[in-house]
Motif scaffolding. Structure first.
Motif, PDB file in Angstrom:
ATOM      1  N   ILE A 190       0.984  -1.325   0.084  1.00  0.00           N
ATOM      2  CA  ILE A 190       0.183  -0.121   0.131  1.00  0.00           C
ATOM      3  C   ILE A 190       0.996   1.181   0.006  1.00  0.00           C
ATOM      4  CG2 ILE A 190      -1.532   1.376   1.217  1.00  0.00           C
ATOM      5  CD1 ILE A 190      -2.872  -1.327   2.251  1.00  0.00           C
ATOM      6  N   LYS A 191       0.629   2.172  -0.840  1.00  0.00           N
ATOM      7  CA  LYS A 191       1.399   3.302  -0.815  1.00  0.00           C
ATOM      8  C   LYS A 191       0.347   4.634  -0.751  1.00  0.00           C
ATOM      9  CE  LYS A 191       4.719   5.738  -4.000  1.00  0.00           C
ATOM     10  NZ  LYS A 191       5.210   5.783  -5.170  1.00  0.00           N
ATOM     11  N   LEU A 192       0.431   5.492   0.312  1.00  0.00           N
ATOM     12  CA  LEU A 192      -0.273   6.602   0.299  1.00  0.00           C
ATOM     13  C   LEU A 192      -0.002   8.043  -0.520  1.00  0.00           C
ATOM     14  CD1 LEU A 192      -0.307   6.396   4.503  1.00  0.00           C
ATOM     15  CD2 LEU A 192      -2.000   5.691   2.941  1.00  0.00           C
ATOM     16  N   LEU A 193      -1.020   8.332  -1.048  1.00  0.00           N
ATOM     17  CA  LEU A 193      -0.690   9.510  -2.093  1.00  0.00           C
ATOM     18  C   LEU A 193      -1.966  10.272  -1.992  1.00  0.00           C
ATOM     19  CD1 LEU A 193       0.168   7.798  -5.356  1.00  0.00           C
ATOM     20  CD2 LEU A 193       1.867   9.006  -3.903  1.00  0.00           C
ATOM     21  N   ARG A 194      -1.892  11.661  -2.318  1.00  0.00           N
ATOM     22  CA  ARG A 194      -3.178  12.307  -2.425  1.00  0.00           C
ATOM     23  C   ARG A 194      -3.631  12.423  -3.889  1.00  0.00           C
ATOM     24  NH1 ARG A 194      -1.714  17.964   1.143  1.00  0.00           N
ATOM     25  NH2 ARG A 194      -2.130  17.151   2.962  1.00  0.00           N
ATOM     26  N   LYS A 195      -4.737  13.035  -4.169  1.00  0.00           N
ATOM     27  CA  LYS A 195      -5.348  12.838  -5.494  1.00  0.00           C
ATOM     28  C   LYS A 195      -4.401  13.935  -6.295  1.00  0.00           C
ATOM     29  CE  LYS A 195      -9.642  13.549  -7.812  1.00  0.00           C
ATOM     30  NZ  LYS A 195     -11.115  14.140  -7.427  1.00  0.00           N
ATOM     31  N   GLY A 196      -4.129  13.216  -7.224  1.00  0.00           N
ATOM     32  CA  GLY A 196      -3.329  13.799  -8.206  1.00  0.00           C
ATOM     33  C   GLY A 196      -1.421  13.708  -8.157  1.00  0.00           C
ATOM     34  N   GLU A 197      -1.088  13.445  -6.890  1.00  0.00           N
ATOM     35  CA  GLU A 197       0.119  13.542  -6.660  1.00  0.00           C
ATOM     36  C   GLU A 197       0.830  12.113  -7.531  1.00  0.00           C
ATOM     37  OE1 GLU A 197       0.733  12.871  -2.481  1.00  0.00           O
ATOM     38  OE2 GLU A 197       1.115  14.914  -1.924  1.00  0.00           O
ATOM     39  N   LEU A 198       1.971  12.356  -7.800  1.00  0.00           N
ATOM     40  CA  LEU A 198       2.673  11.262  -8.660  1.00  0.00           C
ATOM     41  C   LEU A 198       3.817  10.722  -7.442  1.00  0.00           C
ATOM     42  CD1 LEU A 198       3.405  12.806 -12.049  1.00  0.00           C
ATOM     43  CD2 LEU A 198       1.545  11.241 -11.281  1.00  0.00           C
ATOM     44  N   ARG A 199       4.230  11.443  -6.496  1.00  0.00           N
ATOM     45  CA  ARG A 199       5.245  11.303  -5.462  1.00  0.00           C
ATOM     46  C   ARG A 199       4.668  11.541  -4.333  1.00  0.00           C
ATOM     47  NH1 ARG A 199      11.469  12.250  -7.519  1.00  0.00           N
ATOM     48  NH2 ARG A 199      11.059  11.864  -9.926  1.00  0.00           N
ATOM     49  N   SER A 200       5.023  10.756  -3.164  1.00  0.00           N
ATOM     50  CA  SER A 200       4.714  10.895  -1.887  1.00  0.00           C
ATOM     51  C   SER A 200       5.729  11.593  -1.027  1.00  0.00           C
ATOM     52  CB  SER A 200       4.314   9.648  -1.217  1.00  0.00           C
ATOM     53  OG  SER A 200       5.349   8.570  -1.151  1.00  0.00           O
ATOM     54  N   THR A 201       5.552  12.247  -0.085  1.00  0.00           N
ATOM     55  CA  THR A 201       6.293  13.114   0.860  1.00  0.00           C
ATOM     56  C   THR A 201       7.014  11.874   1.835  1.00  0.00           C
ATOM     57  OG1 THR A 201       4.554  13.471   2.449  1.00  0.00           O
ATOM     58  CG2 THR A 201       4.859  14.872   0.547  1.00  0.00           C
ATOM     59  N   PHE A 202       7.964  12.544   2.383  1.00  0.00           N
ATOM     60  CA  PHE A 202       8.837  11.726   3.534  1.00  0.00           C
ATOM     61  C   PHE A 202       7.815  11.268   4.506  1.00  0.00           C
ATOM     62  CE2 PHE A 202      10.973  11.550   7.609  1.00  0.00           C
ATOM     63  CZ  PHE A 202      11.979  10.580   7.129  1.00  0.00           C
ATOM     64  N   LEU A 203       6.953  11.893   5.049  1.00  0.00           N
ATOM     65  CA  LEU A 203       5.961  11.500   5.995  1.00  0.00           C
ATOM     66  C   LEU A 203       5.036  10.325   5.403  1.00  0.00           C
ATOM     67  CD1 LEU A 203       5.064  14.805   7.980  1.00  0.00           C
ATOM     68  CD2 LEU A 203       6.466  12.804   8.774  1.00  0.00           C
ATOM     69  N   LYS A 204       4.739  10.474   4.199  1.00  0.00           N
ATOM     70  CA  LYS A 204       3.475   9.416   3.598  1.00  0.00           C
ATOM     71  C   LYS A 204       4.539   8.281   3.271  1.00  0.00           C
ATOM     72  CE  LYS A 204       0.337  12.500   1.907  1.00  0.00           C
ATOM     73  NZ  LYS A 204      -0.845  12.484   2.244  1.00  0.00           N
TER      74      LYS A 204
END
Length: 100
Positions: free
Chosen positions: A15-29
């Protein structure tokens, strides 16, 4: 009310957490995804069955009911929720003892 069992077979689930429209996740995610994959999600399922259970809310649409049933089966299959939680809810439901 819907109650039953489902079988969902998979291998190497991540499972990978992303926001809608994001291609990359942040460090916290990325850290949160790591913790979820390490402690909550079972990466492989070859034999487990998931329990499907949901009480229908009459003021909501039928499609909402179907989606909730589906996600309850997925959640118990990947063991985010335990089957025992749904079994206890099913047994506490007063509609269970009624016969049509």
């Amino acid at each position: 009310m819907g109650y039953g069992e489902t079988r969902l077979y998979y291998r190497n689930l991540r499972i990978k957490l992303l926001r809608k429209g994001e291609l990359r996740s942040t460090f916290l995610k990325r850290r949160a995804s790591f913790l979820i994959n390490t402690f909550l999600v079972k990466p492989n399922n070859q034999e487990r069955t998931g329990l499907v259970y949901f009480n229908r809310l009459r003021d909501r649409s039928f499609f909402n009911y179907i989606v909730k049933l589906t996600f309850s089966g997925i959640a118990t299959s990947i063991e985010i929720r335990k089957n025992g939680q749904y079994r206890r809810s099913f047994q506490k439901n007063p509609a269970v003892n009624e016969t049509p």
